[in-house]
Design an enzyme around this catalytic site. Structure first.
Site, mmCIF file in Angstrom:
data_model
loop_
_atom_site.group_PDB
_atom_site.id
_atom_site.type_symbol
_atom_site.label_atom_id
_atom_site.label_comp_id
_atom_site.label_asym_id
_atom_site.label_seq_id
_atom_site.Cartn_x
_atom_site.Cartn_y
_atom_site.Cartn_z
ATOM 1 N N LYS A 54 0.844 -1.201 0.000
ATOM 2 C CA LYS A 54 0.000 0.000 0.000
ATOM 3 C C LYS A 54 0.875 1.245 0.000
ATOM 4 O O LYS A 54 0.652 2.178 -0.769
ATOM 5 C CB LYS A 54 -0.934 0.007 1.219
ATOM 6 C CG LYS A 54 -2.111 -0.933 1.059
ATOM 7 C CD LYS A 54 -2.898 -1.092 2.349
ATOM 8 C CE LYS A 54 -3.965 -2.172 2.180
ATOM 9 N NZ LYS A 54 -4.599 -2.568 3.436
ATOM 10 N N GLN A 98 -5.062 -1.379 9.532
ATOM 11 C CA GLN A 98 -4.937 -2.727 8.973
ATOM 12 C C GLN A 98 -5.518 -3.749 9.952
ATOM 13 O O GLN A 98 -5.145 -3.776 11.124
ATOM 14 C CB GLN A 98 -3.453 -3.023 8.691
ATOM 15 C CG GLN A 98 -3.197 -4.340 8.000
ATOM 16 C CD GLN A 98 -3.758 -4.400 6.586
ATOM 17 O OE1 GLN A 98 -3.605 -3.470 5.807
ATOM 18 N NE2 GLN A 98 -4.424 -5.494 6.254
ATOM 19 N N ASP A 121 -11.269 3.149 3.970
ATOM 20 C CA ASP A 121 -11.694 1.746 3.838
ATOM 21 C C ASP A 121 -13.216 1.652 3.685
ATOM 22 O O ASP A 121 -13.738 0.594 3.330
ATOM 23 C CB ASP A 121 -11.275 0.962 5.093
ATOM 24 C CG ASP A 121 -10.118 0.010 4.833
ATOM 25 O OD1 ASP A 121 -9.856 -0.282 3.651
ATOM 26 O OD2 ASP A 121 -9.492 -0.435 5.811
#
Ligand code: NAD
Length: 295
Positions: A54, A98, A121
């Site tokens: 990422k 995460q 997200d």
């Protein structure tokens, strides 16, 4: 005739290039550089690989990676304090925590603490509600990638029968909402669905997000259907090595489908590309700018 293979690698590379161009214009014209904070707690090897990938993609797109790596022993209160600080930091336009998190930390509490406008997200309850009610929202990355891939072969999903297998909060439910928003007729199938094969055979667009290797067989596919395979399953391969397969028996399904995503190289690369899209969108919205044109 063998199905058209929907090349997620190529499509995601194009999308990432468009994001990089838009980021360049934003910097040149407004002096704004989008910043993404990826928060990693602990040393889960798979999570470390995801986070590295990422950060690399963020840098390549001309954005600023603002990663935070925290020890496994961190308390929930300490993590929530960090989220508060990131929410307040004007250089941070996107925040991604995460998952999974260590046992002492409630992921729902952490997600709910993220500023919904920085929630790249798309997991915050407000963004989930906005998506469900048809308001502008930050949308989860993998589902967004699935829809972009499906639309490369079916530019209009209106009126099509869409079947989603899987009802998780990160893939199944949001992808079903996006299909509904695109005016498809949507069925969500799951582990309690009766005669799953018959349900799948109705699908003009079939999205499999199950987590079971090659679960969907060729004779479940309607001839000519578009098949999006979200699954990432590691199975034993040749010579003691492992290999990655999807949730769909690819060779069988390719003989029947009109178009299908491969695994790897289908949905996977779209997820990071869509994270960049969300970070750019969030940055524009926070600065009172219109959503970027990424075509
Ligand atoms: P999950 O375990 O949270 O959900 C799986 C869903 O499949 C459940 O809703 C369950 O009802 C359904 N299911 C399980 N067994 C079934 C059965 N026998 N019949 C019908 N339905 C069944 O998984 P998830 O997080 O949604 O992920 C699904 C798959 O997608 C996994 O392989 C995961 O690795 C992959 N994934 C890929 C990406 C990507 O970037 N490509 C992102 C997220 C998840």
């Amino acid at each position: 005739m063998a199905a058209h293979i929907i090349d997620g690698k190529k499509i995601s590379a194009g999308l990432r290039g468009n994001v990089a161009d838009a980021v360049h214009r934003l910097k040149r014209d407004r002096g704004i550089v989008p910043g993404l904070a990826v928060v990693l707690v602990g040393n889960n090897p798979a999570s470390e690989v995801y986070v590295r990938n990422k950060s690399k993609a963020v840098t390549e797109a001309g954005m600023r990676p603002l990663d935070r790596h925290l020890p496994d022993s961190i308390s929930e209160a300490e993590l929530l304090a960090l989220i508060d600080a990131l929410n307040a930091d004007a250089n941070v336009n996107g925040i991604l925590v995460q998952l999974p998190l260590p046992r002492q930390i409630d992921p729902q509490k952490v997600i709910a603490a993220i500023d919904p406008d920085k929630d790249v997200d798309g997991f915050h309850p407000l963004n989930v509600g906005r998506l469900g009610s048809g308001s502008p929202a930050l949308v989860p990355c993998t589902p967004l990638g699935c829809i972009i891939l499906a639309k490369t072969v079916r530019p209009s999903l209106a009126g099509l029968e869409a079947v989603v297998i899987g009802r998780s909060n990160i893939v199944g439910k949001p992808v079903a909402q996006l299909l509904l928003a695109a005016n498809a007729t949507v069925t969500i199938a799951h582990s309690k669905t009766r005669d799953l094969a018959a349900v799948c055979r109705r699908a003009d667009v079939l999205i499999a997000a199950i987590g079971q290797p090659e679960f969907v067989r060729g004779d479940w596919i309607k001839p000519g259907a578009t098949v999006i395979d979200v699954g990432i399953n590691r199975v034993p391969g040749e010579g003691g090595k492992s290999r990655i397969v999807g949730d769909v028996a690819h060779a069988e399904a390719s003989a029947v489908a009109g178009a299908i995503t491969p695994v790897p190289g289908g949905v996977g690369p779209m997820t990071i590309a869509c994270l960049l899209v969300n970070t750019l969108r969030a940055t524009c919205a926070q600065n009172g700018l219109p959503a970027p044109n990424l075509n």
